[in-house]
Design a protein around this motif. Structure first.
Motif, PDB file in Angstrom:
ATOM      1  N   GLN A  33      29.405  23.337  13.117  1.00 33.41           N
ATOM      2  CA  GLN A  33      30.774  23.441  12.615  1.00 33.41           C
ATOM      3  C   GLN A  33      30.714  23.380  11.090  1.00 33.41           C
ATOM      4  O   GLN A  33      29.967  22.585  10.526  1.00 33.41           O
ATOM      5  CB  GLN A  33      31.646  22.310  13.163  1.00 33.41           C
ATOM      6  CG  GLN A  33      33.124  22.500  12.881  1.00 33.41           C
ATOM      7  CD  GLN A  33      33.972  21.444  13.577  1.00 33.41           C
ATOM      8  OE1 GLN A  33      33.603  20.275  13.589  1.00 33.41           O
ATOM      9  NE2 GLN A  33      35.086  21.855  14.156  1.00 33.41           N
ATOM     10  N   TYR A  34      31.513  24.217  10.430  1.00 34.15           N
ATOM     11  CA  TYR A  34      31.421  24.388   8.994  1.00 34.15           C
ATOM     12  C   TYR A  34      32.785  24.277   8.326  1.00 34.15           C
ATOM     13  O   TYR A  34      33.791  24.713   8.896  1.00 34.15           O
ATOM     14  CB  TYR A  34      30.799  25.762   8.675  1.00 34.15           C
ATOM     15  CG  TYR A  34      29.429  25.922   9.277  1.00 34.15           C
ATOM     16  CD1 TYR A  34      28.302  25.516   8.590  1.00 34.15           C
ATOM     17  CD2 TYR A  34      29.270  26.424  10.578  1.00 34.15           C
ATOM     18  CE1 TYR A  34      27.031  25.625   9.150  1.00 34.15           C
ATOM     19  CE2 TYR A  34      28.009  26.534  11.153  1.00 34.15           C
ATOM     20  CZ  TYR A  34      26.896  26.139  10.441  1.00 34.15           C
ATOM     21  OH  TYR A  34      25.649  26.233  11.011  1.00 34.15           O
ATOM     22  N   LYS A  71      36.247  27.266  -6.862  1.00 33.99           N
ATOM     23  CA  LYS A  71      34.861  26.851  -6.668  1.00 33.99           C
ATOM     24  C   LYS A  71      34.422  27.124  -5.235  1.00 33.99           C
ATOM     25  O   LYS A  71      35.179  26.933  -4.290  1.00 33.99           O
ATOM     26  CB  LYS A  71      34.711  25.364  -6.992  1.00 33.99           C
ATOM     27  CG  LYS A  71      34.990  25.048  -8.460  1.00 33.99           C
ATOM     28  CD  LYS A  71      34.934  23.553  -8.719  1.00 33.99           C
ATOM     29  CE  LYS A  71      35.273  23.239 -10.172  1.00 33.99           C
ATOM     30  NZ  LYS A  71      35.321  21.776 -10.424  1.00 33.99           N
ATOM     31  N   VAL A  72      33.170  27.575  -5.102  1.00 32.94           N
ATOM     32  CA  VAL A  72      32.565  27.813  -3.793  1.00 32.94           C
ATOM     33  C   VAL A  72      31.740  26.588  -3.439  1.00 32.94           C
ATOM     34  O   VAL A  72      30.927  26.117  -4.241  1.00 32.94           O
ATOM     35  CB  VAL A  72      31.685  29.072  -3.821  1.00 32.94           C
ATOM     36  CG1 VAL A  72      31.041  29.298  -2.456  1.00 32.94           C
ATOM     37  CG2 VAL A  72      32.497  30.286  -4.244  1.00 32.94           C
ATOM     38  N   LEU A  73      31.942  26.068  -2.234  1.00 31.38           N
ATOM     39  CA  LEU A  73      31.305  24.831  -1.791  1.00 31.38           C
ATOM     40  C   LEU A  73      30.372  25.092  -0.612  1.00 31.38           C
ATOM     41  O   LEU A  73      30.609  26.016   0.185  1.00 31.38           O
ATOM     42  CB  LEU A  73      32.357  23.813  -1.358  1.00 31.38           C
ATOM     43  CG  LEU A  73      33.014  22.920  -2.428  1.00 31.38           C
ATOM     44  CD1 LEU A  73      33.595  23.727  -3.572  1.00 31.38           C
ATOM     45  CD2 LEU A  73      34.087  22.061  -1.787  1.00 31.38           C
ATOM     46  N   ALA A  74      29.338  24.281  -0.503  1.00 27.89           N
ATOM     47  CA  ALA A  74      28.470  24.335   0.669  1.00 27.89           C
ATOM     48  C   ALA A  74      29.282  23.990   1.909  1.00 27.89           C
ATOM     49  O   ALA A  74      30.029  23.012   1.918  1.00 27.89           O
ATOM     50  CB  ALA A  74      27.305  23.370   0.515  1.00 27.89           C
ATOM     51  N   ALA A  75      29.122  24.779   2.956  1.00 26.08           N
ATOM     52  CA  ALA A  75      29.916  24.597   4.166  1.00 26.08           C
ATOM     53  C   ALA A  75      29.384  23.481   5.054  1.00 26.08           C
ATOM     54  O   ALA A  75      30.090  22.990   5.934  1.00 26.08           O
ATOM     55  CB  ALA A  75      29.979  25.895   4.961  1.00 26.08           C
ATOM     56  N   ALA A  76      28.144  23.070   4.825  1.00 24.63           N
ATOM     57  CA  ALA A  76      27.525  21.983   5.599  1.00 24.63           C
ATOM     58  C   ALA A  76      26.282  21.519   4.842  1.00 24.63           C
ATOM     59  O   ALA A  76      25.808  22.199   3.926  1.00 24.63           O
ATOM     60  CB  ALA A  76      27.154  22.452   7.004  1.00 24.63           C
ATOM     61  N   VAL A 135      21.510  20.087  -0.361  1.00 23.79           N
ATOM     62  CA  VAL A 135      22.923  20.031  -0.729  1.00 23.79           C
ATOM     63  C   VAL A 135      23.717  19.352   0.385  1.00 23.79           C
ATOM     64  O   VAL A 135      23.301  19.344   1.550  1.00 23.79           O
ATOM     65  CB  VAL A 135      23.502  21.441  -0.990  1.00 23.79           C
ATOM     66  CG1 VAL A 135      22.841  22.076  -2.212  1.00 23.79           C
ATOM     67  CG2 VAL A 135      23.333  22.348   0.221  1.00 23.79           C
ATOM     68  N   LYS A 136      24.828  18.786   0.011  1.00 25.03           N
ATOM     69  CA  LYS A 136      25.731  18.147   0.959  1.00 25.03           C
ATOM     70  C   LYS A 136      26.943  19.033   1.187  1.00 25.03           C
ATOM     71  O   LYS A 136      27.347  19.804   0.303  1.00 25.03           O
ATOM     72  CB  LYS A 136      26.192  16.792   0.421  1.00 25.03           C
ATOM     73  CG  LYS A 136      25.050  15.817   0.123  1.00 25.03           C
ATOM     74  CD  LYS A 136      24.299  15.405   1.356  1.00 25.03           C
ATOM     75  CE  LYS A 136      25.116  14.485   2.251  1.00 25.03           C
ATOM     76  NZ  LYS A 136      24.333  14.012   3.443  1.00 25.03           N
ATOM     77  N   ALA A 137      27.543  18.929   2.358  1.00 25.86           N
ATOM     78  CA  ALA A 137      28.784  19.655   2.632  1.00 25.86           C
ATOM     79  C   ALA A 137      29.810  19.306   1.564  1.00 25.86           C
ATOM     80  O   ALA A 137      29.999  18.131   1.233  1.00 25.86           O
ATOM     81  CB  ALA A 137      29.318  19.274   4.012  1.00 25.86           C
ATOM     82  N   ALA A 204      41.463  24.650   3.159  1.00 24.83           N
ATOM     83  CA  ALA A 204      40.112  24.090   3.143  1.00 24.83           C
ATOM     84  C   ALA A 204      40.174  22.569   3.195  1.00 24.83           C
ATOM     85  O   ALA A 204      40.996  21.955   2.505  1.00 24.83           O
ATOM     86  CB  ALA A 204      39.376  24.548   1.890  1.00 24.83           C
ATOM     87  N   ARG A 205      39.309  21.968   3.996  1.00 19.12           N
ATOM     88  CA  ARG A 205      39.275  20.518   4.143  1.00 19.12           C
ATOM     89  C   ARG A 205      37.897  20.102   4.654  1.00 19.12           C
ATOM     90  O   ARG A 205      37.167  20.940   5.220  1.00 19.12           O
ATOM     91  CB  ARG A 205      40.348  20.054   5.134  1.00 19.12           C
ATOM     92  CG  ARG A 205      40.156  20.569   6.542  1.00 19.12           C
ATOM     93  CD  ARG A 205      41.360  20.294   7.408  1.00 19.12           C
ATOM     94  NE  ARG A 205      42.545  20.958   6.895  1.00 19.12           N
ATOM     95  CZ  ARG A 205      43.697  21.066   7.555  1.00 19.12           C
ATOM     96  NH1 ARG A 205      43.809  20.527   8.757  1.00 19.12           N
ATOM     97  NH2 ARG A 205      44.716  21.681   7.031  1.00 19.12           N
ATOM     98  N   PRO A 206      37.525  18.858   4.518  1.00 17.91           N
ATOM     99  CA  PRO A 206      36.232  18.416   5.034  1.00 17.91           C
ATOM    100  C   PRO A 206      36.207  18.401   6.556  1.00 17.91           C
ATOM    101  O   PRO A 206      37.253  18.298   7.200  1.00 17.91           O
ATOM    102  CB  PRO A 206      36.090  16.988   4.481  1.00 17.91           C
ATOM    103  CG  PRO A 206      37.156  16.828   3.463  1.00 17.91           C
ATOM    104  CD  PRO A 206      38.247  17.775   3.825  1.00 17.91           C
ATOM    105  N   CYS A 207      35.040  18.488   7.122  1.00 20.36           N
ATOM    106  CA  CYS A 207      34.900  18.289   8.562  1.00 20.36           C
ATOM    107  C   CYS A 207      34.944  16.803   8.855  1.00 20.36           C
ATOM    108  O   CYS A 207      34.560  15.968   8.037  1.00 20.36           O
ATOM    109  CB  CYS A 207      33.564  18.858   9.046  1.00 20.36           C
ATOM    110  SG  CYS A 207      33.417  20.654   8.946  1.00 20.36           S
ATOM    111  N   GLY A 208      35.458  16.458  10.027  1.00 23.86           N
ATOM    112  CA  GLY A 208      35.476  15.063  10.435  1.00 23.86           C
ATOM    113  C   GLY A 208      36.554  14.236   9.791  1.00 23.86           C
ATOM    114  O   GLY A 208      36.475  13.025   9.746  1.00 23.86           O
TER     115      GLY A 208
END
Length: 208
Positions: A33-34, A71-76, A135-137, A204-208
């Motif tokens: 999940q991303y 900004k582009v962020l790591a998805a996981a 890298v971190k999500a 866009a939001r964090p997982c979990g």
């Protein structure tokens, strides 16, 4: 500062082993999940989804509201496997093979890789990212751009199960990917069990 043209990949393409096979993309969703690869709270619209994108199996996203620059962020969480950061020209209308594109590929623990293409010139280096970095999500990896074959600023995003022998060619494309056989439909946080759909907007939001 890195050179104007920089490609770092795992190695040159080689013939694939017969056992190195994967199911076709119609098998469905990604294992992992991303998060949508933008800052929290950014409104993101889907330009093309997994089925409407040509070639099939990728998702085009662009920010429509939020803090600029986008900004582009790591998805996981993962490890950076390939970076191209040195191109600056927008080449809309050309065949993909004739375009010089910027990208970041990240490998995840579940065997899937994520790709973030068309990022702005120099933005990956500005984020301090190098091949081999963990890298971190949610970590910034670049800025939304329109470098290469792009009609507008956006992120060409894909989840794939690459070849274990030669994951990428010299242009940053997956090897052994005829018909998008290595692509997986991303499961994005906040969408439940539903895939991203062309024309829809999401936050866009964090997982979990």
């Amino acid at each position: 500062m890195w050179p104007a043209k920089l490609t770092l990949i795992l190695g040159a393409p080689v013939l694939l082993a017969a056992a190195d096979t994967v199911a076709a993309p119609e098998t469905g969703a990604s294992q992992g999940q991303y998060r949508l690869p933008y800052e929290d709270g950014t409104t993101v619209k889907v330009f093309d989804d997994f089925t409407s994108h040509r070639p099939v199996g990728r998702v085009d996203l662009f920010a429509v509201a939020g803090a600029r620059p986008y900004k582009v962020l790591a998805a996981a969480d993962g490890v950076v496997k390939a970076i191209q950061n040195g191109f600056s020209e927008q080449l809309s209308g050309r065949a993909a093979k004739d375009c010089h594109n910027n990208y970041v590929w990240i490998a995840h623990a579940n065997g899937e890789w994520s790709n973030y293409s068309h990022v702005a010139h120099g933005s990956v280096a500005a984020a301090g990212l190098r091949v081999g970095d963990r890298v971190k999500a949610g970590q910034v990896i670049g800025i939304e751009g329109a470098v290469g074959c792009a009609m507008l600023d956006h992120v060409h995003f894909e989840i794939a199960v690459p070849s274990s022998v030669a994951p990428l060619d010299a242009n940053g494309f997956l090897t052994d990917n005829d018909g998008g056989r290595r692509e997986r439909n991303p499961r994005f946080c906040g969408l439940g069990d539903h895939p991203a759909v062309k024309g829809q907007t999401y936050t866009a939001r964090p997982c979990g």
